[in-house]
Design a protein around this motif. Structure first.
Motif, PDB file in Angstrom:
ATOM      1  N   UNK A  51      11.546 -23.208 -55.695  1.00 53.64           N
ATOM      2  CA  UNK A  51      10.788 -24.180 -56.488  1.00 53.64           C
ATOM      3  C   UNK A  51      11.463 -25.543 -56.558  1.00 53.64           C
ATOM      4  N   UNK A  52      12.794 -25.545 -56.571  1.00 56.73           N
ATOM      5  CA  UNK A  52      13.523 -26.805 -56.596  1.00 56.73           C
ATOM      6  C   UNK A  52      13.284 -27.598 -55.309  1.00 56.73           C
ATOM      7  N   UNK A  53      13.385 -26.932 -54.164  1.00 56.27           N
ATOM      8  CA  UNK A  53      13.142 -27.594 -52.883  1.00 56.27           C
ATOM      9  C   UNK A  53      11.692 -28.040 -52.751  1.00 56.27           C
ATOM     10  N   UNK A  54      10.785 -27.231 -53.266  1.00 55.83           N
ATOM     11  CA  UNK A  54       9.364 -27.580 -53.202  1.00 55.83           C
ATOM     12  C   UNK A  54       9.092 -28.827 -54.039  1.00 55.83           C
ATOM     13  N   UNK A  55       9.741 -28.911 -55.175  1.00 54.07           N
ATOM     14  CA  UNK A  55       9.566 -30.109 -56.022  1.00 54.07           C
ATOM     15  C   UNK A  55      10.168 -31.337 -55.348  1.00 54.07           C
ATOM     16  N   UNK A  61       5.070 -29.227 -59.108  1.00 50.17           N
ATOM     17  CA  UNK A  61       5.694 -28.735 -60.322  1.00 50.17           C
ATOM     18  C   UNK A  61       5.607 -27.215 -60.366  1.00 50.17           C
ATOM     19  N   UNK A  62       6.545 -26.631 -61.071  1.00 51.82           N
ATOM     20  CA  UNK A  62       6.588 -25.180 -61.249  1.00 51.82           C
ATOM     21  C   UNK A  62       6.149 -24.857 -62.665  1.00 51.82           C
ATOM     22  N   UNK A  63       5.326 -23.843 -62.808  1.00 51.72           N
ATOM     23  CA  UNK A  63       4.834 -23.477 -64.139  1.00 51.72           C
ATOM     24  C   UNK A  63       5.995 -22.973 -65.003  1.00 51.72           C
ATOM     25  N   UNK A 184       4.959 -20.054 -52.244  1.00 49.12           N
ATOM     26  CA  UNK A 184       6.374 -19.853 -51.881  1.00 49.12           C
ATOM     27  C   UNK A 184       7.203 -19.449 -53.086  1.00 49.12           C
ATOM     28  N   UNK A 185       6.916 -20.045 -54.252  1.00 48.87           N
ATOM     29  CA  UNK A 185       7.682 -19.718 -55.451  1.00 48.87           C
ATOM     30  C   UNK A 185       7.487 -18.257 -55.851  1.00 48.87           C
TER      31      UNK A 185
END
Length: 193
Positions: A51-55, A61-63, A184-185
């Motif tokens: 999630x960090x890399x996706x952001x 954003x991650x829920x 992915x998350x």
């Protein structure tokens, strides 16, 4: 035939193969100088990295629920790896395994993007085909590698078949198939199980 030619022209596919080889290399190298529990925990850290890399790369954003789930999963993996003890020291093997976790974090992100363009079986085929060449080169140049042309017994060939199918092709294929329908998350969290 069309998917084959398209696959070889996708830079993401080449990146996927490269990340897989680098991750496997650094994990193997890292496990020479760190413990299995350190290696397992650090590799599992890729679930937090996704999630960090996706952001960072896509601005997604991650829920909050997923963040809580990731923290609980990492806490559980920590307890499984170390009980309730604190990590006393970090060594070079831990750094190598962290590079592996970073590569797997990116691998999961790229699989999420590429499953929209190629079938899961093509992704696995190309990733393993492209990745085979640097692996063979490293194996050929390593001083302790047995000669590749030595005949192998039936039991060794059977073990290689089991390792390459149950520990390689099948999990990677299931991973690509699953990431066609989950983010992915969420995939990273499921892999932690």
């Amino acid at each position: 035939a069309r998917e084959f030619s398209m696959g070889l022209r996708l830079p993401l596919l080449w990146s996927l193969a490269f990340l897989n080889v680098v991750a496997l290399f650094f994990q193997t190298w890292g496990l020479e100088t760190t413990t299995a529990s350190n290696g397992g925990f650090i590799t599992a850290f890729s679930i937090v990295l996704v999630p960090l890399l996706k952001r960072i790369h896509y601005g997604e954003k991650t829920s909050p629920l997923l963040i809580v789930s990731l923290v609980v999963a990492m806490a559980g993996i920590y307890i499984i790896s170390f009980s309730f003890a604190l990590i006393r020291a970090i060594n070079i093997g831990d750094l190598f395994v962290f590079i592996c976790a970073l590569c797997y974090g990116y691998y999961i992100l790229i699989v999420e993007r590429i499953v929209r363009r190629l079938s899961p079986s093509s992704i696995v085929f190309f990733t393993f085909l492209i990745g085979a060449f640097p692996c063979l080169l490293v194996a050929a140049l390593a001083p302790s590698t047995p000669r590749l042309i030595d005949p192998m017994s039936g039991s060794v060939l059977f073990q290689l078949f089991l390792l390459s199918s149950l520990g390689g092709a099948i999990p990677y294929l299931l991973m690509a198939m699953g990431q066609k329908v989950v983010s992915a998350q969420l995939a990273a969290l499921i892999y932690a199980l």
